[in-house]
Design an enzyme around this catalytic site. Sequence first.
Site, PDB file in Angstrom:
ATOM      1  N   SER A 201       0.857  -1.185   0.000  1.00  0.00           N
ATOM      2  CA  SER A 201       0.000   0.000   0.000  1.00  0.00           C
ATOM      3  C   SER A 201       0.893   1.235   0.000  1.00  0.00           C
ATOM      4  O   SER A 201       1.724   1.386  -0.896  1.00  0.00           O
ATOM      5  CB  SER A 201      -0.958  -0.017   1.198  1.00  0.00           C
ATOM      6  OG  SER A 201      -1.889   1.044   1.122  1.00  0.00           O
ATOM      7  N   THR A 202       0.767   2.110   0.990  1.00  0.00           N
ATOM      8  CA  THR A 202       1.530   3.365   1.006  1.00  0.00           C
ATOM      9  C   THR A 202       3.024   3.100   0.909  1.00  0.00           C
ATOM     10  O   THR A 202       3.590   2.349   1.694  1.00  0.00           O
ATOM     11  CB  THR A 202       1.235   4.154   2.297  1.00  0.00           C
ATOM     12  OG1 THR A 202      -0.174   4.306   2.437  1.00  0.00           O
ATOM     13  CG2 THR A 202       1.894   5.519   2.250  1.00  0.00           C
ATOM     14  N   HIS A 227      -2.509  -1.094  -3.544  1.00  0.00           N
ATOM     15  CA  HIS A 227      -3.664  -0.205  -3.368  1.00  0.00           C
ATOM     16  C   HIS A 227      -3.504   1.019  -4.270  1.00  0.00           C
ATOM     17  O   HIS A 227      -2.599   1.832  -4.080  1.00  0.00           O
ATOM     18  CB  HIS A 227      -3.772   0.251  -1.910  1.00  0.00           C
ATOM     19  CG  HIS A 227      -4.060  -0.857  -0.957  1.00  0.00           C
ATOM     20  ND1 HIS A 227      -3.830  -0.749   0.403  1.00  0.00           N
ATOM     21  CD2 HIS A 227      -4.566  -2.104  -1.145  1.00  0.00           C
ATOM     22  CE1 HIS A 227      -4.191  -1.871   1.001  1.00  0.00           C
ATOM     23  NE2 HIS A 227      -4.625  -2.712   0.083  1.00  0.00           N
ATOM     24  N   MET A 320      -0.136   1.125   5.374  1.00  0.00           N
ATOM     25  CA  MET A 320      -0.891   1.364   6.602  1.00  0.00           C
ATOM     26  C   MET A 320      -2.002   0.327   6.740  1.00  0.00           C
ATOM     27  O   MET A 320      -2.587  -0.108   5.756  1.00  0.00           O
ATOM     28  CB  MET A 320      -1.489   2.778   6.561  1.00  0.00           C
ATOM     29  CG  MET A 320      -2.357   3.145   7.759  1.00  0.00           C
ATOM     30  SD  MET A 320      -1.444   3.146   9.314  1.00  0.00           S
ATOM     31  CE  MET A 320      -0.584   4.726   9.174  1.00  0.00           C
ATOM     32  N   ASP A 323      -4.360  -4.886   5.883  1.00  0.00           N
ATOM     33  CA  ASP A 323      -4.726  -5.639   4.689  1.00  0.00           C
ATOM     34  C   ASP A 323      -3.563  -6.527   4.253  1.00  0.00           C
ATOM     35  O   ASP A 323      -2.430  -6.065   4.117  1.00  0.00           O
ATOM     36  CB  ASP A 323      -5.111  -4.681   3.555  1.00  0.00           C
ATOM     37  CG  ASP A 323      -5.696  -5.410   2.355  1.00  0.00           C
ATOM     38  OD1 ASP A 323      -6.377  -6.442   2.566  1.00  0.00           O
ATOM     39  OD2 ASP A 323      -5.491  -4.944   1.218  1.00  0.00           O
TER      40      ASP A 323
END
Length: 381
Positions: A201-202, A227, A320, A323
């Site tokens: 993700s991030t 993501h 973050m 997931d």
Amino acid sequence: MINKKRVMVIDDSILFRNWLINHINSDKRFEVVGYAINAFDAKQKIPTLKPDIITLDIEMPGMSGIDFLREFLPIHPIPAILVSSLNLRVFDALAAGAVDFVRKPDMENGQSKELFLSTLLSKLSIASCARVRLPRTTETTGTVMAGQQIRPTGHTPSHLGSHSTPPSSPAPSFAGVKDNRELSFSKLSFDSDRLIAIGASTGGTEAILEVLIHLPAKIPGIVITQHMPPGFTSMYAERLNRLCKFEVREAQSGDRVQPGLALIAPGGLQMKLVRMGNGYAVNCVHEEKVNGHCPSVDVLFDSVAAIARDKAIGILLTGMGADGAAGLLRMRKNGAYTIGQDKESCIVYGMPMEAFNIGAVCKQLPLTSIAQNVLSKLAEV
């Protein structure tokens, strides 16, 4: 009393800038301490305003947001969220050290504006606790190793130097290598049903690249969930395809998973691994968000756990939330080899931390060591 995060808005459009400032200020977590109309204005104001986070447009007169990041982050390691149109340059800006991005809304569309604001505020909150990764190269500091990061400190420029993290060791290249171990990787032999699954993700766009760019052309099929909103995943796949030794493309339902190919989950769809004959394929479907995400890493990892079982390698990178953690645990319980990125090399140590804490990780590694570990594992069988 809430300690509000100090935000600075950098955008040359007065209408959009004022609209953005008003809505950020309406959230009790943030306080807009100032704005800049371009990069030169920002360079003058940041030392005085001392923001904790900045929002940054890419296309600005005089100096682009990308050049601004390359020049300024080594001096002021402030987390930056890009606010940009659908533009391939977003990925150049992420490579230059931005934490994340949000697509600019259609200002005539209320739903678009509402989605933009909720996404931006969420990413500002994440960025406030993120590490800042310096650009790979800068004119001011010379070469910066991939993966080098420093924590945002809020100190004035004279204090920032002592807070830099020593450069990570560069990941070894597996192209044109000479020692016996690396030559064996170039002749790697593996079962056709081996599979590598990656989630992030991030900070993940550059983290995924750091893993993939050090893998050889002859590699088991790879499935990836990052993501990312619709539209950007196809551009991201195109960028990876240009930089990697194997083919990378945005997945479509029915695409076979095969050696020398990496498939990126399309933004807005859930991607699952399915059995197709003696091999694998992917199914990309419109389904509800899982853990707040579509695509979701857990959706991919759950399917890999069920279908590929002990033939899979699972990798969970920076991001973050949680997931992918539960899915990685299911992969490990079904015999897969699992890797989590370590805290020191993560932009945000959230998803890998959750996976590590629940026992989903066989090995936790720095980002620059993951590719070599994958190849070593493949060479064992």
